[in-house]
Write a protein that holds these residues in place. Sequence first.
Motif, PDB file in Angstrom:
ATOM      1  N   ILE A 253       0.839  -1.201   0.000  1.00 23.96           N
ATOM      2  CA  ILE A 253       0.000   0.000   0.000  1.00 23.96           C
ATOM      3  C   ILE A 253       0.870   1.246   0.000  1.00 23.96           C
ATOM      4  CG2 ILE A 253      -1.642   1.339   1.375  1.00 23.96           C
ATOM      5  CD1 ILE A 253      -2.836  -1.394   2.261  1.00 23.96           C
ATOM      6  N   CYS A 254       1.922   1.252   0.809  1.00 21.70           N
ATOM      7  CA  CYS A 254       2.821   2.402   0.860  1.00 21.70           C
ATOM      8  C   CYS A 254       3.568   2.583  -0.458  1.00 21.70           C
ATOM      9  CB  CYS A 254       3.800   2.258   2.019  1.00 21.70           C
ATOM     10  SG  CYS A 254       3.033   2.442   3.632  1.00 21.70           S
ATOM     11  N   LEU A 255       3.939   1.488  -1.108  1.00 25.08           N
ATOM     12  CA  LEU A 255       4.613   1.576  -2.404  1.00 25.08           C
ATOM     13  C   LEU A 255       3.691   2.196  -3.447  1.00 25.08           C
ATOM     14  CD1 LEU A 255       7.125   0.955  -4.095  1.00 25.08           C
ATOM     15  CD2 LEU A 255       6.171  -1.293  -4.536  1.00 25.08           C
ATOM     16  N   LEU A 256       2.449   1.771  -3.461  1.00 27.70           N
ATOM     17  CA  LEU A 256       1.491   2.357  -4.408  1.00 27.70           C
ATOM     18  C   LEU A 256       1.232   3.829  -4.102  1.00 27.70           C
ATOM     19  CD1 LEU A 256      -1.072  -0.556  -4.791  1.00 27.70           C
ATOM     20  CD2 LEU A 256       0.574   0.276  -6.470  1.00 27.70           C
ATOM     21  N   ALA A 257       1.164   4.174  -2.819  1.00 28.20           N
ATOM     22  CA  ALA A 257       0.971   5.581  -2.444  1.00 28.20           C
ATOM     23  C   ALA A 257       2.175   6.414  -2.876  1.00 28.20           C
ATOM     24  CB  ALA A 257       0.750   5.702  -0.938  1.00 28.20           C
ATOM     25  N   ALA A 258       3.375   5.868  -2.735  1.00 27.71           N
ATOM     26  CA  ALA A 258       4.580   6.589  -3.160  1.00 27.71           C
ATOM     27  C   ALA A 258       4.580   6.816  -4.667  1.00 27.71           C
ATOM     28  CB  ALA A 258       5.829   5.815  -2.743  1.00 27.71           C
ATOM     29  N   GLN A 259       4.150   5.820  -5.417  1.00 31.40           N
ATOM     30  CA  GLN A 259       4.071   5.993  -6.870  1.00 31.40           C
ATOM     31  C   GLN A 259       3.058   7.074  -7.242  1.00 31.40           C
ATOM     32  OE1 GLN A 259       6.180   4.625  -9.065  1.00 31.40           O
ATOM     33  NE2 GLN A 259       7.176   3.712  -7.293  1.00 31.40           N
TER      34      GLN A 259
ATOM     35  N   LEU B 277       5.099  17.362  -5.649  1.00 30.35           N
ATOM     36  CA  LEU B 277       5.816  17.265  -4.386  1.00 30.35           C
ATOM     37  C   LEU B 277       7.225  16.718  -4.614  1.00 30.35           C
ATOM     38  CD1 LEU B 277       5.452  17.583  -1.288  1.00 30.35           C
ATOM     39  CD2 LEU B 277       4.879  15.176  -1.232  1.00 30.35           C
ATOM     40  N   ASP B 278       8.196  17.302  -3.920  1.00 29.87           N
ATOM     41  CA  ASP B 278       9.586  16.871  -4.065  1.00 29.87           C
ATOM     42  C   ASP B 278       9.738  15.426  -3.571  1.00 29.87           C
ATOM     43  OD1 ASP B 278      12.275  16.832  -4.501  1.00 29.87           O
ATOM     44  OD2 ASP B 278      12.786  18.248  -2.914  1.00 29.87           O
ATOM     45  N   ASN B 279      10.476  14.626  -4.317  1.00 28.58           N
ATOM     46  CA  ASN B 279      10.624  13.201  -4.006  1.00 28.58           C
ATOM     47  C   ASN B 279      11.412  12.933  -2.727  1.00 28.58           C
ATOM     48  OD1 ASN B 279       9.163  12.441  -6.228  1.00 28.58           O
ATOM     49  ND2 ASN B 279      10.942  12.103  -7.510  1.00 28.58           N
ATOM     50  N   LYS B 280      12.091  13.932  -2.193  1.00 28.18           N
ATOM     51  CA  LYS B 280      12.844  13.713  -0.959  1.00 28.18           C
ATOM     52  C   LYS B 280      11.922  13.445   0.227  1.00 28.18           C
ATOM     53  CE  LYS B 280      13.215  18.511   0.521  1.00 28.18           C
ATOM     54  NZ  LYS B 280      14.140  19.600   0.823  1.00 28.18           N
TER      55      LYS B 280
ATOM     56  N   PRO C  44      10.194   8.990   1.634  1.00 32.06           N
ATOM     57  CA  PRO C  44      10.398   8.095   2.784  1.00 32.06           C
ATOM     58  C   PRO C  44       9.633   8.535   4.034  1.00 32.06           C
ATOM     59  CG  PRO C  44      12.487   8.575   1.723  1.00 32.06           C
ATOM     60  CD  PRO C  44      11.474   9.466   1.100  1.00 32.06           C
ATOM     61  N   VAL C  45       9.574   9.833   4.267  1.00 35.46           N
ATOM     62  CA  VAL C  45       8.840  10.341   5.428  1.00 35.46           C
ATOM     63  C   VAL C  45       7.356  10.041   5.288  1.00 35.46           C
ATOM     64  CG1 VAL C  45       8.214  12.429   6.710  1.00 35.46           C
ATOM     65  CG2 VAL C  45      10.539  12.139   5.853  1.00 35.46           C
ATOM     66  N   LEU C  46       6.816  10.280   4.103  1.00 35.44           N
ATOM     67  CA  LEU C  46       5.397  10.020   3.881  1.00 35.44           C
ATOM     68  C   LEU C  46       5.075   8.535   3.942  1.00 35.44           C
ATOM     69  CD1 LEU C  46       4.729  12.628   1.059  1.00 35.44           C
ATOM     70  CD2 LEU C  46       4.024  12.753   3.457  1.00 35.44           C
ATOM     71  N   CYS C  47       5.947   7.703   3.401  1.00 32.33           N
ATOM     72  CA  CYS C  47       5.726   6.252   3.467  1.00 32.33           C
ATOM     73  C   CYS C  47       5.804   5.756   4.908  1.00 32.33           C
ATOM     74  CB  CYS C  47       6.739   5.520   2.601  1.00 32.33           C
ATOM     75  SG  CYS C  47       6.382   5.616   0.850  1.00 32.33           S
ATOM     76  N   GLY C  48       6.735   6.285   5.680  1.00 32.50           N
ATOM     77  CA  GLY C  48       6.835   5.908   7.086  1.00 32.50           C
ATOM     78  C   GLY C  48       5.612   6.335   7.879  1.00 32.50           C
ATOM     79  N   ALA C  49       5.123   7.545   7.633  1.00 34.59           N
ATOM     80  CA  ALA C  49       3.937   8.033   8.341  1.00 34.59           C
ATOM     81  C   ALA C  49       2.694   7.243   7.947  1.00 34.59           C
ATOM     82  CB  ALA C  49       3.736   9.519   8.056  1.00 34.59           C
ATOM     83  N   LEU C  50       2.556   6.949   6.656  1.00 31.29           N
ATOM     84  CA  LEU C  50       1.421   6.155   6.206  1.00 31.29           C
ATOM     85  C   LEU C  50       1.495   4.744   6.774  1.00 31.29           C
ATOM     86  CD1 LEU C  50      -1.115   5.793   4.472  1.00 31.29           C
ATOM     87  CD2 LEU C  50       0.397   5.222   2.559  1.00 31.29           C
ATOM     88  N   GLY C  51       2.687   4.171   6.792  1.00 32.57           N
ATOM     89  CA  GLY C  51       2.860   2.841   7.372  1.00 32.57           C
ATOM     90  C   GLY C  51       2.513   2.825   8.849  1.00 32.57           C
TER      91      GLY C  51
ATOM     92  N   LEU D  33       8.716   2.194   5.339  1.00 30.45           N
ATOM     93  CA  LEU D  33      10.052   2.510   4.842  1.00 30.45           C
ATOM     94  C   LEU D  33      10.590   1.414   3.932  1.00 30.45           C
ATOM     95  CD1 LEU D  33      11.649   4.104   8.009  1.00 30.45           C
ATOM     96  CD2 LEU D  33      10.836   5.263   5.953  1.00 30.45           C
ATOM     97  N   ALA D  34      10.137   0.191   4.125  1.00 27.81           N
ATOM     98  CA  ALA D  34      10.541  -0.901   3.233  1.00 27.81           C
ATOM     99  C   ALA D  34      10.054  -0.650   1.812  1.00 27.81           C
ATOM    100  CB  ALA D  34      10.009  -2.232   3.747  1.00 27.81           C
ATOM    101  N   ALA D  35       8.972   0.086   1.676  1.00 27.99           N
ATOM    102  CA  ALA D  35       8.457   0.399   0.336  1.00 27.99           C
ATOM    103  C   ALA D  35       9.465   1.232  -0.445  1.00 27.99           C
ATOM    104  CB  ALA D  35       7.120   1.134   0.437  1.00 27.99           C
ATOM    105  N   THR D  36      10.110   2.193   0.208  1.00 23.86           N
ATOM    106  CA  THR D  36      11.121   2.980  -0.496  1.00 23.86           C
ATOM    107  C   THR D  36      12.345   2.126  -0.798  1.00 23.86           C
ATOM    108  OG1 THR D  36      12.010   3.809   1.587  1.00 23.86           O
ATOM    109  CG2 THR D  36      10.363   5.156   0.483  1.00 23.86           C
ATOM    110  N   GLY D  37      12.664   1.201   0.088  1.00 26.85           N
ATOM    111  CA  GLY D  37      13.778   0.287  -0.166  1.00 26.85           C
ATOM    112  C   GLY D  37      13.518  -0.622  -1.347  1.00 26.85           C
TER     113      GLY D  37
END
Length: 94
Positions: free
Chosen positions: A17-23, A30-33, A36-43, A74-78
Amino acid sequence: MDINNLGLVSIPAITAICLLAAQAIKATALDNKWLPVLCGALGMALGVVATFIMPDYAGVDYMTAAAVGIVSGLAATGVNQVYKQLTGGGKDAD
């Protein structure tokens, strides 16, 4: 041991879910930096919600559930970075 009673299936689900949200966020201005913060918060949010709706979730209390969710997010960004490194795509630091 029954796989349905483990509750561990939700951990890769949070990552997906976090990977799809990141995509989806990558498609915005929004800046891609911040990904990871957004994926961690969503997770984290999904991990806490999972404690309410899944009785056998891996987190037994809210702090553990939040930590498991953050690591899953955070694993989604990894996963994204490993894919990019293996395929040779993305010379920039998305």
